[in-house]
Scaffold this active site. Structure first.
Site, PDB file in Angstrom:
ATOM      1  N   ASP A  16      23.777 -29.557  26.756  1.00  0.00           N
ATOM      2  CA  ASP A  16      24.211 -30.509  27.563  1.00  0.00           C
ATOM      3  C   ASP A  16      25.017 -28.892  28.535  1.00  0.00           C
ATOM      4  O   ASP A  16      25.235 -28.319  28.376  1.00  0.00           O
ATOM      5  CB  ASP A  16      25.431 -31.058  26.799  1.00  0.00           C
ATOM      6  CG  ASP A  16      26.268 -31.699  28.040  1.00  0.00           C
ATOM      7  OD1 ASP A  16      25.955 -32.507  28.235  1.00  0.00           O
ATOM      8  OD2 ASP A  16      28.176 -31.931  27.664  1.00  0.00           O
ATOM      9  N   SER A  17      25.929 -30.452  29.687  1.00  0.00           N
ATOM     10  CA  SER A  17      26.328 -29.293  30.615  1.00  0.00           C
ATOM     11  C   SER A  17      27.721 -28.508  30.224  1.00  0.00           C
ATOM     12  O   SER A  17      28.218 -27.595  30.740  1.00  0.00           O
ATOM     13  CB  SER A  17      27.005 -30.094  31.812  1.00  0.00           C
ATOM     14  OG  SER A  17      27.902 -31.179  31.730  1.00  0.00           O
ATOM     15  N   TYR A  48      27.912 -31.122  36.015  1.00  0.00           N
ATOM     16  CA  TYR A  48      26.636 -31.117  36.489  1.00  0.00           C
ATOM     17  C   TYR A  48      26.572 -32.243  37.550  1.00  0.00           C
ATOM     18  O   TYR A  48      25.791 -32.730  38.604  1.00  0.00           O
ATOM     19  CB  TYR A  48      25.654 -31.303  35.305  1.00  0.00           C
ATOM     20  CG  TYR A  48      24.791 -30.048  34.829  1.00  0.00           C
ATOM     21  CD1 TYR A  48      25.336 -28.709  34.937  1.00  0.00           C
ATOM     22  CD2 TYR A  48      23.765 -30.375  34.125  1.00  0.00           C
ATOM     23  CE1 TYR A  48      25.245 -27.787  34.075  1.00  0.00           C
ATOM     24  CE2 TYR A  48      23.030 -29.083  33.235  1.00  0.00           C
ATOM     25  CZ  TYR A  48      23.799 -27.646  33.211  1.00  0.00           C
ATOM     26  OH  TYR A  48      23.346 -26.921  33.073  1.00  0.00           O
ATOM     27  N   GLY A  49      27.545 -33.700  36.764  1.00  0.00           N
ATOM     28  CA  GLY A  49      27.972 -34.653  37.996  1.00  0.00           C
ATOM     29  C   GLY A  49      28.216 -34.612  39.326  1.00  0.00           C
ATOM     30  O   GLY A  49      28.155 -35.942  39.198  1.00  0.00           O
ATOM     31  N   CYS A  79      22.658 -34.233  27.536  1.00  0.00           N
ATOM     32  CA  CYS A  79      23.742 -34.752  28.923  1.00  0.00           C
ATOM     33  C   CYS A  79      23.350 -36.422  30.289  1.00  0.00           C
ATOM     34  O   CYS A  79      21.568 -36.006  30.333  1.00  0.00           O
ATOM     35  CB  CYS A  79      23.804 -33.226  30.033  1.00  0.00           C
ATOM     36  SG  CYS A  79      24.643 -33.809  31.670  1.00  0.00           S
ATOM     37  N   ASN A  80      23.537 -36.637  29.978  1.00  0.00           N
ATOM     38  CA  ASN A  80      22.842 -38.264  30.849  1.00  0.00           C
ATOM     39  C   ASN A  80      22.531 -37.630  32.358  1.00  0.00           C
ATOM     40  O   ASN A  80      21.661 -37.927  32.990  1.00  0.00           O
ATOM     41  CB  ASN A  80      24.040 -39.281  31.254  1.00  0.00           C
ATOM     42  CG  ASN A  80      24.294 -40.164  30.101  1.00  0.00           C
ATOM     43  OD1 ASN A  80      24.240 -41.385  29.521  1.00  0.00           O
ATOM     44  ND2 ASN A  80      25.333 -39.615  29.094  1.00  0.00           N
ATOM     45  N   THR A  81      23.489 -36.934  33.172  1.00  0.00           N
ATOM     46  CA  THR A  81      23.231 -35.658  34.293  1.00  0.00           C
ATOM     47  C   THR A  81      21.748 -35.324  34.489  1.00  0.00           C
ATOM     48  O   THR A  81      20.924 -36.151  35.638  1.00  0.00           O
ATOM     49  CB  THR A  81      24.124 -35.301  35.016  1.00  0.00           C
ATOM     50  OG1 THR A  81      25.749 -36.671  35.091  1.00  0.00           O
ATOM     51  CG2 THR A  81      23.895 -35.121  36.701  1.00  0.00           C
ATOM     52  N   GLU A 158      38.600 -33.940  28.375  1.00  0.00           N
ATOM     53  CA  GLU A 158      38.426 -32.796  28.078  1.00  0.00           C
ATOM     54  C   GLU A 158      39.625 -32.518  28.292  1.00  0.00           C
ATOM     55  O   GLU A 158      40.854 -31.411  27.204  1.00  0.00           O
ATOM     56  CB  GLU A 158      37.364 -31.954  29.429  1.00  0.00           C
ATOM     57  CG  GLU A 158      36.462 -32.320  29.410  1.00  0.00           C
ATOM     58  CD  GLU A 158      35.723 -31.507  29.608  1.00  0.00           C
ATOM     59  OE1 GLU A 158      36.012 -29.947  30.004  1.00  0.00           O
ATOM     60  OE2 GLU A 158      34.152 -31.067  30.027  1.00  0.00           O
ATOM     61  N   CYS A 190      28.350 -41.900  29.257  1.00  0.00           N
ATOM     62  CA  CYS A 190      28.299 -40.559  30.228  1.00  0.00           C
ATOM     63  C   CYS A 190      28.162 -39.713  28.568  1.00  0.00           C
ATOM     64  O   CYS A 190      29.331 -40.475  27.927  1.00  0.00           O
ATOM     65  CB  CYS A 190      29.399 -40.465  31.089  1.00  0.00           C
ATOM     66  SG  CYS A 190      30.297 -38.533  31.120  1.00  0.00           S
ATOM     67  N   HIS A 192      30.755 -37.895  27.529  1.00  0.00           N
ATOM     68  CA  HIS A 192      32.775 -37.709  26.990  1.00  0.00           C
ATOM     69  C   HIS A 192      33.661 -38.708  26.695  1.00  0.00           C
ATOM     70  O   HIS A 192      33.824 -39.027  26.378  1.00  0.00           O
ATOM     71  CB  HIS A 192      33.259 -37.488  28.277  1.00  0.00           C
ATOM     72  CG  HIS A 192      33.171 -36.002  29.310  1.00  0.00           C
ATOM     73  ND1 HIS A 192      31.861 -35.007  29.079  1.00  0.00           N
ATOM     74  CD2 HIS A 192      34.124 -35.255  28.764  1.00  0.00           C
ATOM     75  CE1 HIS A 192      31.930 -34.392  29.253  1.00  0.00           C
ATOM     76  NE2 HIS A 192      33.216 -33.833  28.856  1.00  0.00           N
TER      77      HIS A 192
END
Ligand code: DGL
Length: 277
Positions: A16-17, A48-49, A79-81, A158, A190, A192
Site C-alpha cells: 500500500d502507499s 498516492y491518491g 491500495c485502491n489508487t 491517520e 479507500c 482508510h
C-alpha cells in the site's frame, strides 16, 4: 528457488502507499491464518491518491520488484489508487498471481444492490480513474454509479479521529450528495475508510449497505489460492516469522498505527530504500 512443497508456504506480498493497507492485511490475517505476509508501506511517498497515473505506476512497479526479492507466491495490491492505476499493467509484468482491491469490492456491491444505485467514496485519483464505473458497467449497464472523492478522510484517519465531531461534520458534507442520490449500497473505496465505517454508516442510514473491499479481497485471495493449489498447508512453526513489515520511511509512526489496528503486536518495521528497486 524453493521446491514445490515450500513454495506453497511462501508468503503473500501485500503493499500500500502507507498504513492504510493494514486494513487489508488484517483481513488476510483473520481469514487466512496459515498464510505468511510480507507487507510494504510506502510511507515516504504517501499519499498516492493525489498523484498521477505515471507516478503511481512507477512506485507500484518498484514495490512489486522489491516483493519479488522476498520470494512471495502472490501479491495483493492493498491500495485502491494503485489498483486503479497500476494493476492492469502489473498483471502482465509478473508471473505470479496478483490481485487488487477494486474488483472484489465492485463485485460485492453488485451483489448487494437492490435498486441498482451504487455509491463509491475514494481518493481523487481512484474516482478520476473511473475504474469502479468501468468494472461495474462492463458487467451490468443498468447499474448507476455515483462517485465522490473524500480527500480529507485519509488525514483524519491517520490522526486517529475515527469517532470525532470534526470527522462527523466533514463526512456529512461529503455524503449529502450520495444520500440525495438514493443509493442503497456504498463502496468504501479507500484503504482508510473501514476505520470510519461507523461514522459513514450512521450518516448514510441503515438502508445503505456498506461494502468493505478489504474483507472481499481477503475472500477473493482465499478462493484464488485454493483454486491454484497455493494455500499454505499449516501455520508456520515456532521460530518462523509469520508477518514481516517494510516501509520506506518513519518506521516508528508506522508501528504505532499498526499496533492500534492489528490484534497482533508488530515488533518492528524495517526501512528500505525503495528507489533501489
Ligand atoms: N491507500 C490509498 C487508497 O486506498 C489511500 C491513501 C493514499 O492516498 O495514498 O487509495
Amino acid at each position: 528457488m524453493n521446491g514445490q512443497e515450500e513454495w506453497h508456504n511462501s508468503p503473500i506480498g501485500v503493499f500500500d502507499s502507507g498504513v492504510g493497507g493494514l486494513t487489508v492485511a488484517r483481513e488476510i490475517m483473520r481469514q487466512l491464518p496459515n498464510e505468511r505476509i510480507v507487507y510494504f508501506g510506502d510511507t515516504a511517498r504517501v499519499p498516492y491518491g493525489s498523484k498521477s497515473k505515471e507516478t503511481v505506476m512507477k512506485y507500484s512497479r518498484q514495490i512489486v520488484n522489491f516483493l519479488m526479492t522476498q520470494q512471495v507466491k502472490a501479491i495483493v495490491v492493498a491500495c485502491n489508487t494503485a489498483s486503479a492505476y497500476a494493476l492492469d499493467e502489473l498483471e502482465h509484468e509478473v508471473d505470479i498471481p496478483i490481485i487488487g482491491v477494486v474488483r472484489p469490492g465492485a463485485k460485492a456491491a453488485m451483489e448487494a444492490t437492490k435498486n441498482g444505485k451504487i455509491g463509491v467514496i475514494a481518493t481523487e485519483a481512484t474516482i478520476n480513474s473511473g475504474i469502479y464505473n468501468r468494472y461495474i458497467e462492463k458487467n451490468d449497464r443498468s447499474v448507476k454509479i455515483i462517485g465522490k472523492a473524500c480527500p480529507l478522510f485519509v488525514p483524519l484517519v491517520e490522526e486517529g479521529l475515527w469517532e470525532d465531531p470534526v470527522t462527523d461534520e466533514i463526512a456529512r458534507r461529503y455524503l449529502t450528495e450520495l444520500i440525495d442520490s438514493d443509493i442503497d449500497t456504498l463502496i468504501l473505496g479507500c484503504t482508510h475508510y473501514p476505520m470510519i465505517r461507523s461514522t459513514v454508516g450512521r450518516i448514510m442510514g441503515k438502508q445503505v449497505t456498506l461494502v468493505n473491499p478489504a474483507y472481499e479481497t481477503a475472500r477473493e485471495l482465499k478462493d484464488m489460492l485454493l483454486e491454484k493449489g497455493l494455500e499454505s498447508e499449516h501455520r508456520p512453526g515456532l521460530g518462523t516469522e509469520l508477518y514481516r513489515f517494510f516501509v520506506s520511511d518513519a518506521a516508528d509512526k508506522f508501528q504505532r498505527f499498526a499496533n492500534s489496528i492489528l490484534t497482533y503486536g508488530i515488533l518492528s518495521a524495517k526501512v528500505i530504500n525503495i528507489d533501489e528497486f
